[in-house]
Design a protein around this motif. Structure first.
Motif, PDB file in Angstrom:
ATOM      1  N   ALA A  94       4.658   2.217  -8.402  1.00  0.00           N
ATOM      2  CA  ALA A  94       4.769   1.041  -7.531  1.00  0.00           C
ATOM      3  C   ALA A  94       4.855   1.460  -6.063  1.00  0.00           C
ATOM      4  CB  ALA A  94       5.976   0.205  -7.917  1.00  0.00           C
ATOM      5  N   LEU A  95       5.596   2.528  -5.789  1.00  0.00           N
ATOM      6  CA  LEU A  95       5.703   3.014  -4.408  1.00  0.00           C
ATOM      7  C   LEU A  95       4.348   3.466  -3.875  1.00  0.00           C
ATOM      8  CD1 LEU A  95       9.038   5.006  -4.688  1.00  0.00           C
ATOM      9  CD2 LEU A  95       8.661   2.923  -3.347  1.00  0.00           C
ATOM     10  N   HIS A  96       3.578   4.166  -4.694  1.00  0.00           N
ATOM     11  CA  HIS A  96       2.246   4.604  -4.268  1.00  0.00           C
ATOM     12  C   HIS A  96       1.337   3.403  -4.021  1.00  0.00           C
ATOM     13  CE1 HIS A  96       2.948   8.875  -4.654  1.00  0.00           C
ATOM     14  NE2 HIS A  96       3.443   8.693  -5.878  1.00  0.00           N
ATOM     15  N   LYS A  97       1.390   2.417  -4.892  1.00  0.00           N
ATOM     16  CA  LYS A  97       0.567   1.215  -4.717  1.00  0.00           C
ATOM     17  C   LYS A  97       1.020   0.400  -3.512  1.00  0.00           C
ATOM     18  CE  LYS A  97      -1.021   0.807  -9.432  1.00  0.00           C
ATOM     19  NZ  LYS A  97      -1.141  -0.005 -10.636  1.00  0.00           N
ATOM     20  N   ALA A  98       2.330   0.379  -3.250  1.00  0.00           N
ATOM     21  CA  ALA A  98       2.857  -0.368  -2.109  1.00  0.00           C
ATOM     22  C   ALA A  98       2.294   0.166  -0.797  1.00  0.00           C
ATOM     23  CB  ALA A  98       4.379  -0.310  -2.087  1.00  0.00           C
ATOM     24  N   GLY A  99       2.033   1.471  -0.754  1.00  0.00           N
ATOM     25  CA  GLY A  99       1.452   2.069   0.437  1.00  0.00           C
ATOM     26  C   GLY A  99       0.040   1.591   0.715  1.00  0.00           C
ATOM     27  N   GLN A 100      -0.616   0.995  -0.277  1.00  0.00           N
ATOM     28  CA  GLN A 100      -1.985   0.485  -0.125  1.00  0.00           C
ATOM     29  C   GLN A 100      -2.017  -1.005   0.216  1.00  0.00           C
ATOM     30  OE1 GLN A 100      -3.803   1.479  -3.853  1.00  0.00           O
ATOM     31  NE2 GLN A 100      -3.410   3.649  -3.623  1.00  0.00           N
ATOM     32  N   GLN A 102      -1.600  -4.134   2.448  1.00  0.00           N
ATOM     33  CA  GLN A 102      -1.672  -4.392   3.898  1.00  0.00           C
ATOM     34  C   GLN A 102      -0.755  -5.566   4.245  1.00  0.00           C
ATOM     35  OE1 GLN A 102      -3.423  -2.323   5.985  1.00  0.00           O
ATOM     36  NE2 GLN A 102      -3.675  -1.157   4.100  1.00  0.00           N
ATOM     37  N   TYR A 103       0.552  -5.330   4.196  1.00  0.00           N
ATOM     38  CA  TYR A 103       1.536  -6.372   4.475  1.00  0.00           C
ATOM     39  C   TYR A 103       1.618  -6.637   5.974  1.00  0.00           C
ATOM     40  CZ  TYR A 103       6.022  -8.713   5.005  1.00  0.00           C
ATOM     41  OH  TYR A 103       7.007  -9.590   5.359  1.00  0.00           O
TER      42      TYR A 103
END
Length: 108
Positions: A94-100, A102-103
């Protein structure tokens, strides 16, 4: 299989019944989760905000929701909350995906 942590409180009427006829409710909880293909990992009573806690394993959210709905609808509890638990590996994914993602903050 996913893990779930439930917090529950009995109604005063339920405590009255249990005092009059003590019963191991962990056995009942085990049968509920096994009926949907899951497993009960723990059942504890506690002092404090909640009367007890359960650690469950279920095949999926729908199966756990079915157990939670059946228990909640039974009328013996004044509260029942369930939290889906993530493994460390799932959190890392989830952390790796959160980095992708664009919030953009509100108003930014």
């Amino acid at each position: 299989m996913p893990l779930y942590l439930s917090r529950f409180s009995y109604t005063p009427e339920t405590w009255r019944r249990l005092i009059g006829h003590p019963e191991d409710r962990a056995k009942a909880a085990q049968s509920y989760i096994e009926s949907v293909g899951g497993k009960l990992h723990g059942f504890w009573y506690a002092f404090g905000t909640r009367d007890g806690y359960n650690l469950w394993e279920a095949p999926n959210n729908v199966s756990m929701a079915a157990v939670a709905l059946a228990i909640s609808g039974g009328g013996a509890l004044s509260s029942f909350e369930t939290t889906v638990l993530l493994t460390v590996d799932e959190t890392m994914d989830a952390l790796h995906k959160a980095g992708q993602v664009q919030y953009r903050a509100p108003g930014a």
